[in-house]
Design a protein around this motif. Structure first.
Motif, PDB file in Angstrom:
ATOM      1  N   ASP A 394       0.876  -1.058  -0.112  1.00  0.00           N
ATOM      2  CA  ASP A 394       0.028   0.103  -0.073  1.00  0.00           C
ATOM      3  C   ASP A 394       0.795   1.216  -0.020  1.00  0.00           C
ATOM      4  O   ASP A 394       1.303   1.542   1.103  1.00  0.00           O
ATOM      5  N   PRO A 395       1.244   1.837  -1.243  1.00  0.00           N
ATOM      6  CA  PRO A 395       2.162   2.952  -1.320  1.00  0.00           C
ATOM      7  C   PRO A 395       1.670   4.139  -0.435  1.00  0.00           C
ATOM      8  O   PRO A 395       2.487   4.895   0.000  1.00  0.00           O
ATOM      9  N   ALA A 396       0.208   4.256  -0.499  1.00  0.00           N
ATOM     10  CA  ALA A 396      -0.219   5.687   0.104  1.00  0.00           C
ATOM     11  C   ALA A 396       0.034   5.403   1.576  1.00  0.00           C
ATOM     12  O   ALA A 396       0.616   6.536   2.395  1.00  0.00           O
ATOM     13  N   LYS A 397      -0.155   4.361   2.149  1.00  0.00           N
ATOM     14  CA  LYS A 397       0.096   4.243   3.826  1.00  0.00           C
ATOM     15  C   LYS A 397       1.338   3.532   4.243  1.00  0.00           C
ATOM     16  O   LYS A 397       1.789   3.320   5.200  1.00  0.00           O
ATOM     17  N   ARG A 398       2.182   3.209   3.049  1.00  0.00           N
ATOM     18  CA  ARG A 398       3.654   2.942   3.253  1.00  0.00           C
ATOM     19  C   ARG A 398       3.797   1.780   3.960  1.00  0.00           C
ATOM     20  O   ARG A 398       4.231   1.452   4.851  1.00  0.00           O
ATOM     21  N   VAL A 399       2.665   0.847   3.503  1.00  0.00           N
ATOM     22  CA  VAL A 399       2.816  -0.589   4.140  1.00  0.00           C
ATOM     23  C   VAL A 399       3.366  -1.548   3.216  1.00  0.00           C
ATOM     24  O   VAL A 399       3.190  -1.777   1.973  1.00  0.00           O
ATOM     25  N   PRO A 400       4.595  -2.232   3.596  1.00  0.00           N
ATOM     26  CA  PRO A 400       5.522  -2.996   2.802  1.00  0.00           C
ATOM     27  C   PRO A 400       4.628  -4.445   2.628  1.00  0.00           C
ATOM     28  O   PRO A 400       3.859  -4.783   3.413  1.00  0.00           O
ATOM     29  N   PHE A 401       5.255  -5.016   1.540  1.00  0.00           N
ATOM     30  CA  PHE A 401       5.061  -6.532   1.424  1.00  0.00           C
ATOM     31  C   PHE A 401       5.572  -7.264   2.420  1.00  0.00           C
ATOM     32  O   PHE A 401       6.415  -7.216   2.930  1.00  0.00           O
ATOM     33  N   ASP A 402       4.743  -8.413   2.473  1.00  0.00           N
ATOM     34  CA  ASP A 402       5.462  -9.690   3.635  1.00  0.00           C
ATOM     35  C   ASP A 402       6.979 -10.203   2.886  1.00  0.00           C
ATOM     36  O   ASP A 402       6.761 -10.243   1.786  1.00  0.00           O
ATOM     37  N   VAL A 403       7.846 -10.065   3.477  1.00  0.00           N
ATOM     38  CA  VAL A 403       9.228 -10.342   3.217  1.00  0.00           C
ATOM     39  C   VAL A 403       9.058 -11.826   2.421  1.00  0.00           C
ATOM     40  O   VAL A 403       9.994 -11.997   1.696  1.00  0.00           O
ATOM     41  N   SER A 404       8.089 -12.639   2.907  1.00  0.00           N
ATOM     42  CA  SER A 404       8.074 -14.122   2.185  1.00  0.00           C
ATOM     43  C   SER A 404       7.837 -14.036   0.576  1.00  0.00           C
ATOM     44  O   SER A 404       8.254 -14.915   0.070  1.00  0.00           O
TER      45      SER A 404
END
Length: 468
Positions: A394-404
């Motif tokens: 989620d770029p707007a909320k700056r939520v990263p992907f799960d590293v897996s």
């Protein structure tokens, strides 16, 4: 057996049986479960393997082949020096023409208050040298407690014992009993990831400096000898500093009489569009670490550039205690020095700084134009011939992907299928770019177009898996 008589499969088998690779899953490599590309030749910004697959090298080896592949001037200088004098040590005042002229060229190229250069073979050993000099410096000044080193989270300064400790990436610490206790880490200067809600870049820089000062006070200023930082974070994500960062940091270091080590291994010799990153950001380093761009990786060589403040104390130490007890067998290696001297000559004669200032902004503009706003692109950033694309769920909320999900690794693999090499950076889902400085605008267009396609491919694959 001649190399020309070995097929790719034979080389790969021998490689699996005998080579210990850095940053590699050792068991999978031994079993043949990881890609094992065997490189065979290169020219300009392109490199190809033994099976004829040609790739545009968007990472310049490891940020290091600055003058591109096949630079005749450097190759000829190596050949001539090898025939004349391949090696002579530089211990106990002995020298060579190549190392003397190179030291002069480096000091003059950096300018300002630099005095001497100590040569080694890698950025890691140069930083080891720098830390020993910090400790020696404070011992000579009668400050035996002033030895701690402050680095930054996500900084990269090598993978030795003290250098690996200064590196602020867990990958280089895990299961090695690092970091050593004499090293501390402070805030990563990455505004996109670290800033608080509504915090401007300038305000974030002030907070970084305040947090550094709080750390110094907590440790005791009398115990902190040096602060080390890359002008632009490299392996930690290719992150230019926020506005005003280095001015704020320098003020704190000056206040508590703490030396500044500028790690210019990636940013030195034109990569940012200035001679050194320190010049671009107004840093006033006491010690400067150089490597990669010093010889464009044609031969391994590094250096510690020593400023007046430190050099004068080193001379005092020798007057009192005799010769300084530090050295590597290959310090000032004759052949490597000849390569580096030729590299600096090419850098000047081809007006590489002007070229970087021309094509660097174009590249970042094109990357932003094609990739900003993509549903999985959080940030496009860069300076000079350095660039990165960071992915977010989620770029707007700056939520990263799960590293897996290994989004960065998958994007790099998709890009390679499009004929371009980039690096999946080890900290987060980020594609890093640092091609040779000689890259042309039309080659930049190839990178940008291929990257846009690779990002789309990766995004669609994640959608198909239900991972978005």
């Amino acid at each position: 057996m001649a190399l020309s008589n070995l097929g790719t499969a034979q080389i790969q088998e021998k490689d699996r049986n005998y080579v210990f690779h850095p940053s590699t899953h050792l068991a999978k490599h031994s079993r043949g479960e990881t890609p094992n590309r065997v490189m065979a030749g290169a020219e300009g910004v392109y490199i190809w393997d033994t099976e004829g697959r040609k790739s545009l090298d968007g990472f310049g080896g490891l940020y290091c082949v600055n003058m591109g592949y096949g630079c005749k001037e450097i190759a000829d200088a190596i050949s001539e020096q090898a025939h004349e004098l391949p090696f002579s040590h530089v211990y106990a005042s002995q020298s060579t023409k190549a190392v003397t002229l190179l030291a002069e060229a480096v000091v003059e190229y950096f300018g300002e208050n630099m005095r001497r250069v100590y040569f080694g073979l890698s950025g890691s050993d140069a930083n080891e040298t720098n830390i020993k000099l910090v400790w020696y410096y404070n011992n000579i000044l009668g400050r035996p407690a002033k030895k701690k080193i402050i680095s930054r989270q996500r900084g990269y300064h090598g993978s030795g014992l003290i250098t690996g400790s200064m590196t602020g990436l867990a990958f280089f610490h895990n299961h090695f009993d690092l970091p050593l206790d004499i090293v501390r880490h402070t805030t990563t200067p990455h505004w996109y990831r670290q800033a608080q809600e509504g915090e401007t870049e300038e305000a974030f820089s002030r907070r970084c400096a305040a947090e550094l000062e709080a750390l110094i006070l907590a440790e005791g200023p009398e115990t902190v000898g040096a602060f080390i930082g890359e002008p632009v974070l490299g392996t930690g994500g290719i992150v230019p500093p926020p506005k005003g960062y280095w001015v704020e940091i320098q003020a704190v270091l000056d206040k508590y009489d703490i030396l500044l080590i500028a790690d210019e291994v990636v940013t030195g010799f034109g990569r940012t569009g200035e001679k050194f990153g320190s010049h671009l950001y107004g840093m006033r380093p006491d010690l400067v670490t150089i490597a990669k761009g010093l010889s464009s990786a044609y031969l391994p060589i590094s250096g510690s550039i020593i400023g007046e403040r430190v050099w004068s104390v080193l001379e005092q130490g020798s007057e009192k205690f005799g010769p300084l007890g530090h050295g590597w067998t290959y310090s000032g290696h004759t052949l490597c020095a000849a390569a580096a001297l030729a590299n600096i000559k090419v850098l000047r004669e081809r007006n590489i700084l002007e070229h970087v200032r021309d094509v660097g902004p174009y590249w970042l503009e094109q990357m932003k134009s094609k990739l900003e706003g993509h549903p999985m692109v959080g940030e496009v950033r860069g300076i000079g011939i350095l660039s990165a694309v960071e992915f977010m769920r989620d770029p707007a909320k700056r939520v990263p992907f799960d590293v897996s999900l290994q989004v960065g690794v998958r994007a790099a693999a998709a890009l390679l299928e499009n004929g371009v090499i980039a690096r999946a950076m080890p900290h987060a889902d980020t594609l890093g770019f640092a091609p040779p400085l000689i890259i042309k605008k039309e080659e930049i267009d190839i990178i940008v177009d291929a990257t846009a396609r690779a990002v789309d491919t990766t995004f669609k694959a994640l959608q198909g898996e239900g991972s978005l």
